[in-house]
Design a protein around this motif. Structure first.
Motif, mmCIF file in Angstrom:
data_model
loop_
_atom_site.group_PDB
_atom_site.id
_atom_site.type_symbol
_atom_site.label_atom_id
_atom_site.label_comp_id
_atom_site.label_asym_id
_atom_site.label_seq_id
_atom_site.Cartn_x
_atom_site.Cartn_y
_atom_site.Cartn_z
ATOM 1 N N UNK A 163 -3.283 14.832 5.700
ATOM 2 C CA UNK A 163 -1.844 14.638 5.590
ATOM 3 C C UNK A 163 -1.383 13.329 5.017
ATOM 4 N N UNK A 164 -2.278 12.489 4.460
ATOM 5 C CA UNK A 164 -1.870 11.200 3.902
ATOM 6 C C UNK A 164 -2.390 11.035 2.480
ATOM 7 N N UNK A 165 -2.260 12.077 1.702
ATOM 8 C CA UNK A 165 -2.824 12.038 0.340
ATOM 9 C C UNK A 165 -2.138 10.997 -0.523
ATOM 10 N N UNK A 166 -0.863 10.716 -0.288
ATOM 11 C CA UNK A 166 -0.163 9.731 -1.102
ATOM 12 C C UNK A 166 -0.732 8.329 -0.898
ATOM 13 N N UNK A 167 -1.342 8.073 0.248
ATOM 14 C CA UNK A 167 -1.930 6.752 0.518
ATOM 15 C C UNK A 167 -3.389 6.708 0.077
ATOM 16 N N UNK A 168 -4.138 7.746 0.394
ATOM 17 C CA UNK A 168 -5.558 7.736 0.028
ATOM 18 C C UNK A 168 -5.745 7.726 -1.485
ATOM 19 N N UNK A 169 -4.888 8.426 -2.217
ATOM 20 C CA UNK A 169 -4.994 8.420 -3.681
ATOM 21 C C UNK A 169 -4.715 7.036 -4.239
ATOM 22 N N UNK A 170 -3.719 6.358 -3.699
ATOM 23 C CA UNK A 170 -3.387 5.005 -4.158
ATOM 24 C C UNK A 170 -4.532 4.040 -3.888
ATOM 25 N N UNK A 171 -5.131 4.129 -2.713
ATOM 26 C CA UNK A 171 -6.225 3.211 -2.370
ATOM 27 C C UNK A 171 -7.456 3.475 -3.232
ATOM 28 N N UNK A 172 -7.775 4.741 -3.471
ATOM 29 C CA UNK A 172 -8.947 5.040 -4.314
ATOM 30 C C UNK A 172 -8.742 4.544 -5.740
ATOM 31 N N UNK A 173 -7.542 4.713 -6.271
ATOM 32 C CA UNK A 173 -7.270 4.223 -7.625
ATOM 33 C C UNK A 173 -7.329 2.697 -7.686
ATOM 34 N N UNK A 174 -6.871 2.034 -6.652
ATOM 35 C CA UNK A 174 -6.938 0.566 -6.629
ATOM 36 C C UNK A 174 -8.381 0.084 -6.598
ATOM 37 N N UNK A 175 -9.240 0.802 -5.869
ATOM 38 C CA UNK A 175 -10.657 0.416 -5.818
ATOM 39 C C UNK A 175 -11.323 0.667 -7.170
ATOM 40 N N UNK A 176 -11.042 1.822 -7.787
ATOM 41 C CA UNK A 176 -11.656 2.125 -9.087
ATOM 42 C C UNK A 176 -11.226 1.142 -10.164
ATOM 43 N N UNK A 177 -9.967 0.741 -10.149
ATOM 44 C CA UNK A 177 -9.425 -0.145 -11.188
ATOM 45 C C UNK A 177 -9.550 -1.619 -10.842
ATOM 46 N N UNK A 178 -10.190 -1.931 -9.691
ATOM 47 C CA UNK A 178 -10.373 -3.327 -9.257
ATOM 48 C C UNK A 178 -9.024 -4.054 -9.165
ATOM 49 N N UNK A 179 -8.087 -3.412 -8.525
ATOM 50 C CA UNK A 179 -6.752 -3.991 -8.340
ATOM 51 C C UNK A 179 -6.409 -4.079 -6.858
ATOM 52 N N UNK A 180 -7.328 -4.607 -6.098
ATOM 53 C CA UNK A 180 -7.140 -4.711 -4.663
ATOM 54 C C UNK A 180 -6.258 -5.903 -4.321
ATOM 55 N N UNK A 181 -5.317 -5.676 -3.432
ATOM 56 C CA UNK A 181 -4.491 -6.768 -2.915
ATOM 57 C C UNK A 181 -5.274 -7.530 -1.848
ATOM 58 N N UNK A 182 -4.812 -8.750 -1.530
ATOM 59 C CA UNK A 182 -5.511 -9.544 -0.525
ATOM 60 C C UNK A 182 -5.029 -9.235 0.901
ATOM 61 N N UNK A 183 -3.919 -8.484 1.031
ATOM 62 C CA UNK A 183 -3.400 -8.154 2.352
ATOM 63 C C UNK A 183 -2.715 -6.794 2.285
ATOM 64 N N UNK A 184 -3.064 -5.929 3.228
ATOM 65 C CA UNK A 184 -2.456 -4.596 3.339
ATOM 66 C C UNK A 184 -1.778 -4.484 4.709
ATOM 67 N N UNK A 185 -0.693 -3.720 4.737
ATOM 68 C CA UNK A 185 -0.018 -3.411 6.002
ATOM 69 C C UNK A 185 0.139 -1.900 6.099
ATOM 70 N N UNK A 186 -0.554 -1.306 7.068
ATOM 71 C CA UNK A 186 -0.446 0.123 7.314
ATOM 72 C C UNK A 186 0.499 0.328 8.511
ATOM 73 N N UNK A 187 1.591 1.034 8.295
ATOM 74 C CA UNK A 187 2.559 1.249 9.370
ATOM 75 C C UNK A 187 2.931 2.729 9.419
ATOM 76 N N UNK A 188 3.278 3.191 10.612
ATOM 77 C CA UNK A 188 3.642 4.596 10.803
ATOM 78 C C UNK A 188 3.489 5.001 12.255
#
Length: 624
Positions: free
Chosen positions: A21-46
Motif C-alpha cells: 500500500x505504499x507504492x508511491x514511496x517505495x518507487x521514489x526511494x528505489x529511483x533515488x538509490x538507482x540514480x544516486x540522488x540520496x538525501x542526507x535526512x529522511x522523515x517518514x510520517x503517517x
C-alpha cells in the motif's frame, strides 16, 4: 516446542516490492538509490502500522548493499545484507526517541557520527518516534542534521509530524505514508492465509480489515487471535463473534421494518441487539454507516467507495433502488443528531427507540404545496411511489375568510343577464370539503346570486373583481396564503380613515396602556398614565410629560406609540409630538452657594477676632 512468531514479525517486508500500500514511496526511494540522488535526512510520517519503520530498515539495507539489483532492490546475498538480516550490522544504528529523548542521548549520537564506517559506504541512523525528543535535544541535533558527514544518513520516523520543530522539518526530505486500503489489506491477509494453510472466508477478512482501519500490524495481530480462536477456520460468523461487530443482516432487517412501518419488529430487533451486549451508540454508528453506504450505492460512479465484499455490494445496490436520496439524507441527519445527544440522554434505550419510531414514519414526511386556496395540497413521499405524487385534503386548513374563496371567472359560455325579466342563474362558490368529524362545525356553503345588469355600465368594483379573478394567481404555500387572506380582510375593512378626536384618543390610549397592565409591567403603566394627550393639529397628536425622566421614557417608546395611533386611526400621516410641562417641574433647593477660600477666612475672623490677632503677631501670610 517450536517458538511461535507473530505474523507481524514473520511476514515483515524485507524489500521494497513486498511493502503493502505504499507504492508511491517505495518507487521514489528505489529511483533515488538507482540514480544516486540520496538525501542526507529522511522523515517518514503517517499513521501507526503502515510501514514507516519497515521502509526505513529496507532503505538502510539497500543503501549499503554491495551488489544492488537493477530495479533498486537489495540482493540479500552480500555480506552487508546478510549481516543486516541477522541483526549484526555495525553501520545501521536504531534509536528509540521515546526512551532516549534527552539532550545527552543526542549528544552521544552526534559523537558517534564523527567516526566513519569500517565496512560499507554509509552509516545510517534510524530514529523512531522522533517527535518525543525534547526541545533541547532537537536544538542539539540541528547542526549535525543540516550538515552531516558525507557517509552519514538520518532516517526519522514519527506518527505526529506537527510536534516536530519547523527547523527540523526544513532539513529533511519528507515522505507521507497513507493508510492501507481495505482491499490491499484483504489481499495481503489472503496471501498469508494461503501460506499458513488457513481457511478464511473473504467476508471474514473484510471484517478484519474494516476493524483495523488501515493498520497492517493490527490486521495481522487480529488474524493471529482469530486463528487461535477458530483453530484455523475463519468464517464470517465466528469473526463477528470475536470482533464484537454487529452483523450487516441486522441493519438490513431493521431497514425492512422501517420501510414497512413495523415499529414492533424494529424494536424487537433492537432489543435482540442489546441482549447480545451491544450498546446503543454502537448501533447508531453502524446504522449511520449503513445508510451512508446505501446513499453511495445509488450512483455507479462512486460505488467503489462502499468498501465491503462483492455480495454485500449487490444487496446495497438492490436496497438503495427502493429509497430516494432525500429520505436517506434526512435519516442520516436524524441519526447524527441522535448520536450527538446520546451521551446526555438519561434513558439511553428510549433515546434510540425514539429515533427508530421517527424513522418508521419518516417516509410519510410531506412537502405541502398549496394546490388551491380551498385546502387541497400535494403529498410527496420521500420513498418513491411509482413517481406519482399523491393528493390529499389537509383537514387542518380551514377557510380563513370569504376572500379565500375565489369564484370561477366568467367565460364565453356563461350567460349574462340583459333584462330585468331574465333572472340570472345563481353561482355557487367552491367550498371546502371537510372531514366527517368536522362537518358539524363548518358553515354551510353560501350562494351568492349575480345581480341583474339591464343597461347600467359595470361598476369599477365589479371590473376590478373580474380582472382580479381572471388574472393568473401564483400558487402560495399555506402560511403565505393565510397571510395574504388576513391582509385582504384588513384592507377591505379598514379603507376609510377614522376621524381624530380627543375622546377617541383617550379611548385608544387606555387600550394601549391596558396591554402593559395585562403583562404586569406596572412601571411602564405608571409612566404612561401620567402623560397628557392633546390635539395640536388636524393630524398632530401631542403627548405631554411631567418631568424629564418621563420625557426620556416617552422618547424611547415614541415609535411604538406613533405606529399604534396610525394603525388605530388608519392614517399613516399622523405625527406624534412629545412635550414637557415646565410648570410641573419642581424647583430643587440646592442650598447656599459655596464660599471661596478668601470669603471663608473673612467670615472666620469676623466670628473669631483672635484669629486675626494671631495672624498679625506671627506675621503670617495666607495663600488663598
Amino acid at each position: 516446542m517450536e517458538n511461535f512468531i507473530v505474523s507481524a514479525r514473520k511476514y515483515r517486508p524485507q524489500n521494497f516490492s513486498t511493502v503493502v500500500g505504499q507504492s508511491h514511496i517505495t518507487t521514489t526511494l528505489k529511483n533515488a538509490i538507482k540514480n544516486h540522488q540520496l538525501a542526507h535526512a529522511f522523515l517518514f510520517c503517517g499513521p501507526r502500522g503502515v510501514g514507516k519503520t519497515t521502509c526505513a530498515r529496507i532503505l538502510a539495507k539497500t543503501i549499503n548493499c554491495e551488489t544492488p539489483q537493477a530495479d533498486g532492490e537489495a540482493c540479500n546475498t552480500c555480506n552487508s545484507c546478510r549481516s543486516f538480516n541477522e541483526g549484526a550490522s555495525f553501520n545501521i544504528h536504531e534509536l528509540d526517541a521515546a526512551s532516549n529523548n534527552s539532550v545527552d542521548d543526542i549528544r552521544t549520537l552526534v559523537e558517534q557520527v564523527r567516526f566513519a564506517p569500517q565496512a560499507g559506504k554509509y552509516k545510517i541512523y534510524i530514529i523512531d518516534e522522533v517527535h518525543m525528543l525534547s526541545s533541547s535535544a532537537f536544538n542539539a541535533f540541528l547542526k549535525t542534521l543540516e550538515e552531516p558527514p558525507s557517509y552519514a544518513i538520518f532516517i526519522l520516523a514519527t506518527t505526529e509530524k506537527h510536534k516536530i520543530l519547523p527547523t527540523i522539518l526544513s532539513r529533511c526530505q519528507i515522505f507521507d505514508f497513507k493508510r492501507i486500503t481495505i482491499q490491499d489489506t484483504v489481499d495481503h491477509l489472503q496471501e498469508i492465509a494461503q501460506k499458513e494453510h488457513i481457511t478464511a472466508e473473504a467476508d471474514a477478512l473484510h471484517l478484519i480489515a474494516q476493524k483495523t482501519d488501515g493498520c497492517m500490524r493490527d490486521s495481522l495481530s487480529t488474524l493471529d487471535k482469530i486463528v487461535s480462536f477458530t483453530s484455523g477456520n475463519l468464517t464470517y460468523q465466528n469473526t463477528l463473534e470475536h470482533l464484537n461487530i454487529l452483523d450487516y443482516d441486522y441493519y438490513f432487517k431493521v431497514m425492512d421494518c422501517v420501510l414497512q412501518q413495523d415499529i414492533a419488529g424494529a424494536l424487537l430487533i433492537f432489543d435482540e441487539i442489546l441482549q447480545k451486549g451491544f450498546e446503543g451508540d454502537n448501533f447508531l454508528g453502524g446504522w449511520a454507516e449503513f445508510l451512508r453506504n446505501l446513499l453511495v450505492s445509488k450512483d455507479d460512479k462512486v460505488q467503489h467507495l462502499v468498501e465491503v465484499s462483492g455480495n454485500l455490494k449487490d444487496r446495497y445496490k438492490q436496497l438503495s433502488g427502493k429509497l430516494s436520496p432525500e429520505y436517506i439524507i434526512t435519516a442520516l441527519s436524524l441519526l447524527n443528531e441522535t448520536e450527538i445527544n446520546y451521551r446526555q440522554a438519561r434513558n439511553k434505550r428510549l433515546h434510540v427507540e425514539m429515533a427508530l419510531i421517527k424513522l418508521c414514519y419518516l417516509q410519510q414526511a410531506v412537502n405541502l404545496v398549496s394546490n388551491d386556496t380551498t385546502g387541497e395540497v400535494v403529498k410527496k413521499n420521500l420513498v418513491p411511489n411509482n413517481g406519482q405524487p399523491q393528493k390529499l385534503r389537509a383537514p387542518f386548513m380551514q377557510p380563513l375568510s370569504e376572500k379565500t374563496i375565489v369564484a370561477k371567472p366568467a367565460t364565453a359560455e356563461t350567460p349574462v343577464a340583459t333584462a330585468p325579466t331574465a333572472p340570472p342563474k345563481p353561482v355557487q362558490a367552491p367550498t371546502y370539503q371537510a372531514p366527517a368529524q368536522q362537518t358539524a362545525t363548518m358553515a354551510p356553503p353560501v350562494e351568492r346570486p349575480v345581480p341583474p345588469q339591464p343597461t347600467m355600465p359595470t361598476s369599477t368594483a365589479t371590473n376590478t373583481a373580474t380582472a382580479t379573478s381572471s388574472a393568473p394567481k401564483t400558487k402560495l404555500t399555506g402560511l403565505a396564503a393565510m397571510k395574504e387572506a388576513i391582509a385582504e380582510k384588513n384592507k377591505s375593512t379598514t379603507n376609510a380613515a377614522v376621524p381624530i378626536t380627543l375622546g377617541a384618543l383617550h379611548v385608544y390610549w387606555e387600550e394601549f396602556i391596558e396591554r402593559f397592565r395585562a403583562a404586569n409591567k406596572m412601571t411602564v403603566v405608571s409612566n404612561l398614565a401620567l402623560a397628557t394627550l392633546s390635539l395640536i393639529g388636524p393630524e398632530e397628536i401631542g403627548l405631554c410629560s411631567r418631568n424629564v425622566v418621563q420625557m426620556r421614557f416617552m422618547e424611547e417608546e415614541k415609535l411604538e406609540i406613533s405606529e399604534f395611533f396610525k394603525r388605530k386611526f388608519n392614517n399613516p400621516t399622523i405625527v406624534l409630538t412629545l412635550l414637557l410641562d415646565e410648570s410641573m417641574q419642581e424647583k430643587v433647593d440646592l442650598g447656599p452657594e459655596p464660599l471661596s477660600s478668601r470669603e471663608q477666612f473673612a467670615r472666620m475672623i469676623e466670628k473669631y477676632p483672635l484669629v486675626k490677632e494671631l495672624k498679625d503677631k506671627l506675621n503670617m501670610e495666607l495663600d488663598f
